[in-house]
Scaffold this active site. Structure first.
Site, PDB file in Angstrom:
ATOM      1  NE  ARG A  45      34.569  42.839  45.648  1.00  0.00           N
ATOM      2  CZ  ARG A  45      33.989  43.839  47.197  1.00  0.00           C
ATOM      3  NH1 ARG A  45      35.520  44.665  47.884  1.00  0.00           N
ATOM      4  NH2 ARG A  45      33.131  43.793  47.733  1.00  0.00           N
ATOM      5  CB  ALA A  64      28.064  44.288  51.100  1.00  0.00           C
ATOM      6  CD  GLU A 113      28.863  49.475  48.720  1.00  0.00           C
ATOM      7  OE1 GLU A 113      28.340  48.371  48.078  1.00  0.00           O
ATOM      8  OE2 GLU A 113      30.195  49.405  49.183  1.00  0.00           O
ATOM      9  CD  GLU A 137      33.105  52.493  48.284  1.00  0.00           C
ATOM     10  OE1 GLU A 137      32.316  53.542  48.082  1.00  0.00           O
ATOM     11  OE2 GLU A 137      32.985  51.854  48.799  1.00  0.00           O
ATOM     12  CD  GLU A 177      29.108  50.284  53.334  1.00  0.00           C
ATOM     13  OE1 GLU A 177      29.890  50.479  52.135  1.00  0.00           O
ATOM     14  OE2 GLU A 177      30.086  51.020  54.289  1.00  0.00           O
TER      15      GLU A 177
END
Length: 219
Positions: free
Chosen positions: A72, A84, A105, A150, A101
């Site tokens: 992040r 998410a 992910e 990702e 998602e």
């Protein structure tokens, strides 16, 4: 303008006297509202408009919750999170977004879905809201080729009890993950019947989507 002079506690109407937009971007907008307070004062409040979001507490047959370890940038570190994503398309179905998602992910799909918890993430300054789904009876599915942050995702399976301990120990600090993991534990202890996956979501924010749609129509 309502002064609130005759209204008791909890009865004042906080009317917006005026409003101006300071910034409008892809995932958020910042506006400044002049709002009437009890007693007649008008004060400024900063409001961040944000897309709604969905997350998935996916629990496998071994009672592990599926987490992702993701970088992040605003805090410059990786966090353990639930799969998410944002609801950034007009009229997008939250359940379909959650299923997307989970596939993108974690490379997973689920046969059983329910609503675990709804959260207003920081209502002191933003309308951002989140719905966490519980997904059970997992199976592998195709995962699209990841891009950007990702491409660095690490999928972590952690026993639910261990995830609860990690949240309480400050090792899982992502707000979405903390809310989802602790809600899951609380629902189990209380034997709470969860809402169906298509349950109404009155708190879903729409201001940013309306703003973006209006801007497109003007172009």
């Amino acid at each position: 303008m309502s002064t609130g002079g005759a209204a008791g506690p909890g009865g004042h109407e906080f009317e917006i006297v005026s409003s101006r937009t300071v910034y409008s971007g892809a995932i958020l907008a910042l506006r400044l509202d002049q709002v009437s307070m009890p007693g007649g004062r008008v004060v400024e409040r900063e409001v961040v408009e944000h897309h709604g979001a969905v997350a998935v507490a996916a629990v496998d047959a071994d009672d592990n919750v599926v987490l992702i370890n993701q970088y992040r940038h605003p805090i410059g570190q990786r966090l353990l999170e639930l799969p998410a994503g944002l609801l950034d398309l007009p009229g997008e179905d939250p359940l379909l977004a959650a299923q997307r998602e989970l596939a993108e992910e974690a490379g997973l799909a689920a046969r059983e879905w329910s609503v675990l918890v709804d959260v207003m993430l920081s209502p002191g300054f933003t309308d951002e809201a989140l719905r966490v789904y519980l997904a059970r009876d997992l199976y592998e599915t195709d995962r699209p080729e990841p891009e950007l942050e990702e491409a660095d995702l690490e999928v972590v399976r952690m026993p639910v009890d261990a995830a609860v301990r990690a949240a309480l120990a400050g090792e899982i600090v992502n707000a979405t993950a903390v809310a989802g993991v602790l809600a899951l534990a609380a629902a189990r202890v209380g034997g709470t019947e969860l809402r169906p996956p298509d349950a109404p979501w009155p708190g879903l924010p729409t201001a940013l989507l309306r703003r973006q749609a209006a801007r497109k129509s003007e172009d």
